[in-house]
Design an enzyme around this catalytic site. Structure first.
Site, PDB file in Angstrom:
ATOM      1  N   ASP A  94      24.651 -22.748 -93.814  1.00  0.00           N
ATOM      2  CA  ASP A  94      23.285 -22.636 -93.287  1.00  0.00           C
ATOM      3  C   ASP A  94      23.062 -21.194 -92.805  1.00  0.00           C
ATOM      4  OD1 ASP A  94      20.811 -23.579 -92.448  1.00  0.00           O
ATOM      5  OD2 ASP A  94      21.549 -24.363 -90.528  1.00  0.00           O
ATOM      6  N   HIS A  95      21.960 -20.587 -93.201  1.00  0.00           N
ATOM      7  CA  HIS A  95      21.611 -19.232 -92.765  1.00  0.00           C
ATOM      8  C   HIS A  95      22.729 -18.198 -92.948  1.00  0.00           C
ATOM      9  CE1 HIS A  95      17.726 -20.321 -91.140  1.00  0.00           C
ATOM     10  NE2 HIS A  95      18.271 -21.359 -90.552  1.00  0.00           N
ATOM     11  N   GLY A 191      14.756 -25.389 -83.165  1.00  0.00           N
ATOM     12  CA  GLY A 191      14.993 -25.673 -81.754  1.00  0.00           C
ATOM     13  C   GLY A 191      14.204 -26.862 -81.211  1.00  0.00           C
ATOM     14  N   HIS A 234      13.228 -26.072 -93.082  1.00  0.00           N
ATOM     15  CA  HIS A 234      14.089 -25.891 -91.912  1.00  0.00           C
ATOM     16  C   HIS A 234      13.310 -26.360 -90.681  1.00  0.00           C
ATOM     17  CE1 HIS A 234      17.491 -23.196 -93.276  1.00  0.00           C
ATOM     18  NE2 HIS A 234      16.811 -23.435 -94.372  1.00  0.00           N
ATOM     19  N   ASN A 277      16.045 -30.101 -92.933  1.00  0.00           N
ATOM     20  CA  ASN A 277      17.123 -29.709 -92.010  1.00  0.00           C
ATOM     21  C   ASN A 277      16.894 -30.277 -90.613  1.00  0.00           C
ATOM     22  OD1 ASN A 277      17.869 -28.120 -94.151  1.00  0.00           O
ATOM     23  ND2 ASN A 277      17.932 -26.212 -93.006  1.00  0.00           N
ATOM     24  N   ILE A 278      17.907 -30.954 -90.104  1.00  0.00           N
ATOM     25  CA  ILE A 278      17.801 -31.559 -88.772  1.00  0.00           C
ATOM     26  C   ILE A 278      19.066 -31.260 -87.976  1.00  0.00           C
ATOM     27  CG2 ILE A 278      17.615 -33.754 -87.509  1.00  0.00           C
ATOM     28  CD1 ILE A 278      16.012 -34.795 -89.981  1.00  0.00           C
TER      29      ILE A 278
HETATM   30  P1  13P Z   1      15.961 -28.072 -85.930  1.00  0.00           P
HETATM   31  O1  13P Z   1      16.252 -27.114 -84.828  1.00  0.00           O
HETATM   32  O2  13P Z   1      14.513 -28.462 -85.981  1.00  0.00           O
HETATM   33  O3  13P Z   1      16.839 -29.262 -85.906  1.00  0.00           O
HETATM   34  O4  13P Z   1      16.234 -27.309 -87.317  1.00  0.00           O
HETATM   35  C1  13P Z   1      17.540 -27.144 -87.813  1.00  0.00           C
HETATM   36  C2  13P Z   1      17.612 -26.233 -88.974  1.00  0.00           C
HETATM   37  O5  13P Z   1      16.629 -25.865 -89.584  1.00  0.00           O
HETATM   38  C3  13P Z   1      18.942 -25.768 -89.422  1.00  0.00           C
HETATM   39  O6  13P Z   1      18.867 -24.754 -90.366  1.00  0.00           O
END
Ligand code: 13P
Length: 332
Positions: A94-95, A191, A234, A277-278
């Site tokens: 991720d990222h 967040g 995301h 994404n959660i």
């Molecule tokens: P949230 O902070 O909404 O859960 O998003 C998580 C996310 O996008 C991880 O890349």
């Protein structure tokens, strides 16, 4: 060099193609610890949902990238033990913020990587994304890229301002980079504080904040430009108010935490949005459970007693997302 295929993991290509056709989205859940991973795998195995395990920069710093990769490898075996014969599990970076990091994940058994060069100027985003794609595709590892900027704070990724993805750029970007999926900005945010009170209205009955709607017109325009191309959202936690209330009632302090309403995510899942994404929601579930156990049983000092309840809370949350929001149950 370790191929993810030897570990029993899969990339996102087939998952996404099926999800777009079937009108559902694949859950991408972040994990940082054993309880979270157990809960994700149990929920996915019981609902027979394909799942993406995500490793963020914060997770890498907290838990160590090597350890997380071995945990994901163990998760495939755990899923089989739970009776899921052919687990559809993807291990995703991720990222990712550099070519070197993406390369190290490809070389180490990740089946998918994200290169997030969205904060760079457009041409630099294209050049870096293409470099990662050219490397990853040699090993059949899929690549997610990002265009547009999300607001919010997620581990070490943060931005005070957001700007929507420009639909007129997406064809050029996808064609020149060769990326497999595109994360876009249509109003989601990282967040538990996705919107300021000024950006929201207030429900007169509950006093809770009501967030502004997602920009579905921007999503529609992107889908028109790139028909059938996998889109990623995301920042898609809904920040369940039951957890926020529990936390606040038991000594916590999360004033005006607000997320993306689940109906809007349900609607997005039926479109070309095929990865959602959660992360924050599971943090809230974990924290609510720990606060509850420690408030009700102040004498408890065995971490298994509160982490075990946290695991149960997270499993319920993941199942709910899979069945009622993303619609990915029964698809693996
Ligand atoms: P949230 O902070 O909404 O859960 O998003 C998580 C996310 O996008 C991880 O890349």
């Amino acid at each position: 060099m370790v191929s993810y295929k030897e570990l029993g993991l899969v990339n996102t290509r087939e998952m996404f193609a099926k999800a777009i056709k079937g009108g559902y989205a694949i859950p991408a859940f972040n994990f940082n610890n054993m309880e979270q991973l157990q809960a994700i795998i149990k929920a996915a195995a019981e609902t027979k949902s394909p799942v993406i395990l995500q490793v963020s920069k914060g997770a890498r710093n907290y838990a160590n990238q090597t350890l997380l990769r071995y945990m994901a490898q163990g998760a495939v075996e755990y899923a089989k033990e739970l009776g899921w014969e052919k687990p559809q599990i993807c291990l995703h970076l991720d990222h990712g913020d550099s070519f070197e990091l993406c390369k190290s994940c490809v070389d180490f058994g990740f089946s998918s990587v994200m290169i997030d060069a969205s904060s760079l100027p457009y041409e630099e985003n294209i050049a870096l994304t293409k470099k990662v794609v050219d490397y990853a595709h040699q090993y059949d590892v899929t690549v997610e890229a990002e265009l547009g900027v999300l607001a919010g704070v997620e581990d070490e990724v943060s931005s005070a301002v957001s700007h929507y993805t420009k639909p007129e750029e997406v064809v050029d970007f996808a064609t020149r980079t060769g990326c497999d999926s595109l994360a876009i900005s249509i109003g989601t945010s990282h967040g538990a504080y996705k919107f300021t009170p000024e950006q929201c209205t207030r429900d007169p009955k509950t006093g809770k904040l009501v967030p502004p709607p997602l920009a579905f017109d921007v999503l529609d325009a992107i889908m028109e430009q790139l028909p059938g191309f996998p889109i990623v959202l995301h920042g898609s936690s809904s920040v369940p108010q039951e957890y926020v209330d529990m936390i606040n009632a038991m000594g916590g302090k999360l004033p005006d935490a607000v997320g993306i309403p689940e109906e809007q995510l349900r609607k997005a899942s039926k479109s070309a949005v095929c990865k959602i994404n959660i992360d924050s929601d599971s943090r809230l579930a974990f924290t609510a459970a720990v606060r509850k156990v420690l408030t009700e049983k102040p004498g408890e000092f065995d971490p298994r007693k509160y982490c075990g309840v946290a695991r149960d809370f997270m499993e319920e949350l993941y199942k709910h997302k899979i069945i009622n929001v993303l619609g990915s149950d029964g698809k693996a």
